[in-house]
Design a protein around this motif. Structure first.
Motif, PDB file in Angstrom:
ATOM      1  N   GLY A   1       0.782  -1.231   0.000  1.00 15.73           N
ATOM      2  CA  GLY A   1       0.000   0.000   0.000  1.00 15.73           C
ATOM      3  C   GLY A   1       0.811   1.277   0.000  1.00 15.73           C
ATOM      4  O   GLY A   1       0.237   2.373   0.036  1.00 15.73           O
ATOM      5  N   ILE A   2       2.140   1.166  -0.014  1.00 14.29           N
ATOM      6  CA  ILE A   2       2.991   2.356  -0.044  1.00 14.29           C
ATOM      7  C   ILE A   2       3.721   2.396  -1.376  1.00 14.29           C
ATOM      8  O   ILE A   2       4.390   1.437  -1.759  1.00 14.29           O
ATOM      9  N   ASP A   3       3.553   3.488  -2.087  1.00 11.10           N
ATOM     10  CA  ASP A   3       4.219   3.630  -3.377  1.00 11.10           C
ATOM     11  C   ASP A   3       5.703   3.933  -3.183  1.00 11.10           C
ATOM     12  O   ASP A   3       6.086   4.614  -2.224  1.00 11.10           O
ATOM     13  N   TYR A   4       6.513   3.406  -4.070  1.00  7.71           N
ATOM     14  CA  TYR A   4       7.923   3.751  -4.035  1.00  7.71           C
ATOM     15  C   TYR A   4       8.372   4.063  -5.457  1.00  7.71           C
ATOM     16  O   TYR A   4       7.752   3.635  -6.417  1.00  7.71           O
ATOM     17  N   PRO A   5       9.384   4.903  -5.615  1.00 10.42           N
ATOM     18  CA  PRO A   5      10.211   5.425  -4.528  1.00 10.42           C
ATOM     19  C   PRO A   5       9.449   6.398  -3.621  1.00 10.42           C
ATOM     20  O   PRO A   5       8.572   7.127  -4.084  1.00 10.42           O
ATOM     21  N   ILE A   6       9.797   6.355  -2.337  1.00 13.35           N
ATOM     22  CA  ILE A   6       9.161   7.234  -1.354  1.00 13.35           C
ATOM     23  C   ILE A   6       9.575   8.677  -1.620  1.00 13.35           C
ATOM     24  O   ILE A   6      10.737   8.963  -1.919  1.00 13.35           O
ATOM     25  N   ARG A   7       8.629   9.573  -1.507  1.00 14.16           N
ATOM     26  CA  ARG A   7       8.888  10.991  -1.746  1.00 14.16           C
ATOM     27  C   ARG A   7       9.104  11.712  -0.413  1.00 14.16           C
ATOM     28  O   ARG A   7       8.273  11.603   0.483  1.00 14.16           O
ATOM     29  N   VAL A   8      10.223  12.428  -0.331  1.00 12.46           N
ATOM     30  CA  VAL A   8      10.591  13.153   0.883  1.00 12.46           C
ATOM     31  C   VAL A   8      10.617  14.644   0.557  1.00 12.46           C
ATOM     32  O   VAL A   8      11.206  15.048  -0.458  1.00 12.46           O
ATOM     33  N   PRO A   9       9.999  15.493   1.380  1.00 11.11           N
ATOM     34  CA  PRO A   9      10.019  16.936   1.119  1.00 11.11           C
ATOM     35  C   PRO A   9      11.451  17.458   0.977  1.00 11.11           C
ATOM     36  O   PRO A   9      12.343  17.046   1.740  1.00 11.11           O
ATOM     37  N   ILE A  10      11.662  18.339   0.025  1.00  8.33           N
ATOM     38  CA  ILE A  10      13.002  18.897  -0.190  1.00  8.33           C
ATOM     39  C   ILE A  10      13.532  19.539   1.088  1.00  8.33           C
ATOM     40  O   ILE A  10      14.720  19.457   1.400  1.00  8.33           O
TER      41      ILE A  10
ATOM     42  N   TYR B   1       6.356  -2.226  13.215  1.00  7.92           N
ATOM     43  CA  TYR B   1       7.210  -1.734  12.138  1.00  7.92           C
ATOM     44  C   TYR B   1       6.394  -1.164  10.984  1.00  7.92           C
ATOM     45  O   TYR B   1       6.735  -0.121  10.417  1.00  7.92           O
ATOM     46  N   ASN B   2       5.313  -1.850  10.626  1.00  3.64           N
ATOM     47  CA  ASN B   2       4.476  -1.356   9.534  1.00  3.64           C
ATOM     48  C   ASN B   2       3.785  -0.049   9.904  1.00  3.64           C
ATOM     49  O   ASN B   2       3.658   0.855   9.074  1.00  3.64           O
ATOM     50  N   ARG B   3       3.363   0.068  11.163  1.00  5.82           N
ATOM     51  CA  ARG B   3       2.728   1.308  11.615  1.00  5.82           C
ATOM     52  C   ARG B   3       3.710   2.473  11.562  1.00  5.82           C
ATOM     53  O   ARG B   3       3.381   3.578  11.124  1.00  5.82           O
ATOM     54  N   PHE B   4       4.950   2.208  12.018  1.00  6.10           N
ATOM     55  CA  PHE B   4       5.970   3.249  11.962  1.00  6.10           C
ATOM     56  C   PHE B   4       6.191   3.710  10.522  1.00  6.10           C
ATOM     57  O   PHE B   4       6.238   4.904  10.238  1.00  6.10           O
ATOM     58  N   ALA B   5       6.334   2.746   9.627  1.00  5.09           N
ATOM     59  CA  ALA B   5       6.621   3.075   8.230  1.00  5.09           C
ATOM     60  C   ALA B   5       5.469   3.846   7.592  1.00  5.09           C
ATOM     61  O   ALA B   5       5.684   4.835   6.872  1.00  5.09           O
ATOM     62  N   GLU B   6       4.243   3.406   7.845  1.00  2.44           N
ATOM     63  CA  GLU B   6       3.079   4.086   7.270  1.00  2.44           C
ATOM     64  C   GLU B   6       2.988   5.523   7.756  1.00  2.44           C
ATOM     65  O   GLU B   6       2.696   6.444   6.984  1.00  2.44           O
ATOM     66  N   ASN B   7       3.227   5.740   9.042  1.00  2.59           N
ATOM     67  CA  ASN B   7       3.164   7.097   9.596  1.00  2.59           C
ATOM     68  C   ASN B   7       4.320   7.950   9.085  1.00  2.59           C
ATOM     69  O   ASN B   7       4.157   9.148   8.827  1.00  2.59           O
ATOM     70  N   TRP B   8       5.501   7.327   8.937  1.00  7.44           N
ATOM     71  CA  TRP B   8       6.675   8.088   8.498  1.00  7.44           C
ATOM     72  C   TRP B   8       6.494   8.582   7.065  1.00  7.44           C
ATOM     73  O   TRP B   8       6.856   9.712   6.740  1.00  7.44           O
ATOM     74  N   VAL B   9       5.923   7.758   6.223  1.00  5.65           N
ATOM     75  CA  VAL B   9       5.724   8.144   4.827  1.00  5.65           C
ATOM     76  C   VAL B   9       4.783   9.346   4.729  1.00  5.65           C
ATOM     77  O   VAL B   9       4.937  10.205   3.848  1.00  5.65           O
ATOM     78  N   LYS B  10       3.817   9.445   5.630  1.00  7.65           N
ATOM     79  CA  LYS B  10       2.872  10.572   5.612  1.00  7.65           C
ATOM     80  C   LYS B  10       3.566  11.891   5.945  1.00  7.65           C
ATOM     81  O   LYS B  10       3.275  12.922   5.336  1.00  7.65           O
ATOM     82  N   THR B  11       4.483  11.850   6.925  1.00  4.87           N
ATOM     83  CA  THR B  11       5.225  13.059   7.321  1.00  4.87           C
ATOM     84  C   THR B  11       6.692  12.689   7.547  1.00  4.87           C
ATOM     85  O   THR B  11       7.127  12.514   8.687  1.00  4.87           O
ATOM     86  N   PRO B  12       7.468  12.529   6.469  1.00 10.58           N
ATOM     87  CA  PRO B  12       8.870  12.116   6.598  1.00 10.58           C
ATOM     88  C   PRO B  12       9.704  13.118   7.398  1.00 10.58           C
ATOM     89  O   PRO B  12       9.639  14.326   7.155  1.00 10.58           O
ATOM     90  N   LYS B  13      10.457  12.601   8.349  1.00 10.30           N
ATOM     91  CA  LYS B  13      11.367  13.411   9.149  1.00 10.30           C
ATOM     92  C   LYS B  13      12.733  12.727   9.189  1.00 10.30           C
ATOM     93  O   LYS B  13      12.824  11.553   9.548  1.00 10.30           O
ATOM     94  N   ILE B  14      13.760  13.484   8.809  1.00  9.17           N
ATOM     95  CA  ILE B  14      15.123  12.948   8.830  1.00  9.17           C
ATOM     96  C   ILE B  14      15.817  13.473  10.071  1.00  9.17           C
ATOM     97  O   ILE B  14      16.109  14.673  10.167  1.00  9.17           O
ATOM     98  N   PRO B  15      16.061  12.636  11.075  1.00 13.39           N
ATOM     99  CA  PRO B  15      16.693  13.125  12.305  1.00 13.39           C
ATOM    100  C   PRO B  15      18.143  13.543  12.077  1.00 13.39           C
ATOM    101  O   PRO B  15      18.844  12.962  11.248  1.00 13.39           O
ATOM    102  N   ASN B  16      18.555  14.541  12.818  1.00 12.68           N
ATOM    103  CA  ASN B  16      19.941  14.998  12.769  1.00 12.68           C
ATOM    104  C   ASN B  16      20.696  14.334  13.916  1.00 12.68           C
ATOM    105  O   ASN B  16      20.920  14.918  14.966  1.00 12.68           O
TER     106      ASN B  16
END
Length: 452
Positions: A207-216, A355-370
């Protein structure tokens, strides 16, 4: 001392008989991969005894590496970043294009194995860094940097093999599997042994399209030049636990856990007992207020927790972070068993659904930790199960394993098997004032038999 390491040559080693074709493999990245975009390349090293002078180790290693890269072909590729102009996002994938890996040959003829193992020397600015490639390189830089690089430094009485690898491409399981194959090829005089095809990670989310799109905006990374050494108030120390002390900690933890857990089947593992001892002792000596929240993040292999599970040693990066959280006061008011139980519960809670819940939520609002370290936290990686000391190129088994300069920041911990059967090595990076108190803590030291 930094001038003691002299680079003799630097080359690119490509996979044996590589043919550039339109059918080359493209590996899409999951949220668990993209999470590491800003993480520095993982750096590790093995130190070996001196080979026979008649052995041309550089030629031998290069030819063996070329054969190994034909098998582990993703490592010879590059990261590709694609701009999606329709929605101002970017996507990443691994292009297995056979570009090759960086191979550095260096010499340090005035440096002995004991010099390298001596932490006083390792703390000299520039000295430790000089043994490793890709210092300060972050995963997103794999668009132009080699996805893995090796540096072979010939010492006065040994050989130091340091490497760095992009954590989005391969985790510890995959890298040690690669290393084992490399040594087997080297020992078989040019790859006479037949190896099975590389089992690639095939898992992706339904149910998740790839490649995953991450905000610039999440991928505008400012390049920070890493210092030549750790901050002066940050120190590294290796703690070694014998099989006997580990058994004692495990027995103590399991005896105490009975009073805290209604599940009679709960069993604290050796790893959980040792990590509970480390976490509790570090917290105890950190001068924290009882109300302060503390975390312990465990880097876990998710392969066998997925449903259906992929192959046990499928190649890729399949790491999830399991976080145990409590307060300093609650931890110190309870004993080893209670702390070990928190780790045990956290590990058991990591399921396919989580793991699936984490991934589904992350795709909705991608955050790259520093970075992965936050205040009052430990981040524990690597594993005592890795067959580190089974990697023999034909010169003898490794003398020691060491992390690279990238293990910096208070609370970073790497765990390896020890040189003695059943023992563990715990490599720590801690604030100096915490380490000083830890080294004076009799309760902690009664289980530690050797310090470096």
């Amino acid at each position: 001392m930094a001038d003691a390491v002299v680079v003799i040559s630097e080359t690119i080693v490509q996979p044996e008989s590589y043919e550039d074709g339109s059918d080359r493999v493209k590996i899409h990245l999951t949220p668990f991969d993209l999470f590491f975009l800003r993480t520095e390349y993982a750096q590790r090293a093995l130190i070996f005894p001196q080979p026979d002078p008649e052995t041309n180790i550089i030629s031998q290693l290069k030819s063996s590496l070329s054969i190994a890269l034909k098998i582990f072909y993703p490592l010879a590729g590059r990261l590709v970043k694609t701009h999606n102009e329709d929605d101002e996002t970017v996507s990443f994938f691994i292009d297995c294009n056979g570009s090759g890996v960086r191979f550095v040959h260096a010499s340090a003829v005035t440096v002995s194995v004991n010099d390298v193992l001596d932490p006083a020397n390792a703390a000299v600015p520039g000295f430790w860094n000089a043994f490793f490639p890709l210092n300060g390189v972050e995963s997103w830089e794999g668009v132009s940097e080699s996805l893995v690089a090796f540096q072979v430094t010939e010492l006065k009485d040994g050989v130091f093999i340091g490497y760095g690898n992009n954590h989005m491409v391969a985790d510890g399981i995959s890298m040690w599997s690669f290393f084992r194959t490399l040594t087997e090829i080297c020992c078989s005089a040019g790859g006479q042994k037949m190896f099975p095809p590389l089992p690639l990670r095939e898992w992706f989310l339904d149910g998740i399209d790839y490649p995953i799109r991450v905000p610039i905006s999440e991928t505008i990374f400012a390049k920070v030049v890493s210092p030549s050494s750790s901050p002066p108030d940050l120190r590294k120390k290796i703690f070694r636990f014998t099989s006997r002390s580990i058994s004692e900690l495990k027995e103590k933890a399991n005896d105490e856990v009975v009073g805290f857990d209604d599940d009679e089947d709960t069993q604290i593992s050796s790893f959980q007992a040792v990590m509970a001892h480390m976490w509790r002792s570090i917290t105890k000596n950190s001068d924290l207020n009882p109300q302060e929240v503390v975390h312990c993040k465990l880097a876990m292999d998710i392969r066998q927790r997925l449903n259906p599970p992929p192959e046990k040693e499928c190649f890729g990066s399949m790491v999830g972070l399991a976080t145990a959280t409590t307060t300093a006061g609650e931890m110190l008011n309870n004993g080893l068993g209670w702390v070990a139980l928190q780790l045990n519960k956290t590990v058991r809670s990591q399921t396919n659904e989580v793991y699936n819940r984490f991934a589904e939520n992350w795709v909705k609002t991608p955050k790259i930790p520093n970075g992965l370290v936050v205040n009052n936290s430990l981040v524990i990686a690597s594993s005592p199960r890795f067959n580190v000391f089974g990697n023999d190129f034909g010169w003898g088994k490794p003398i020691a394993v060491r992390p690279g300069p990238g293990i910096a920041g208070h609370g970073k911990i790497l765990v390896y098997p020890g040189t003695e059967q059943g023992s563990m090595e715990v490599h720590t990076s801690l604030w100096s004032h915490v380490l000083e108190k830890l080294l004076a803590d009799g309760e902690f030291l009664q289980h530690v038999v050797r310090l470096y």
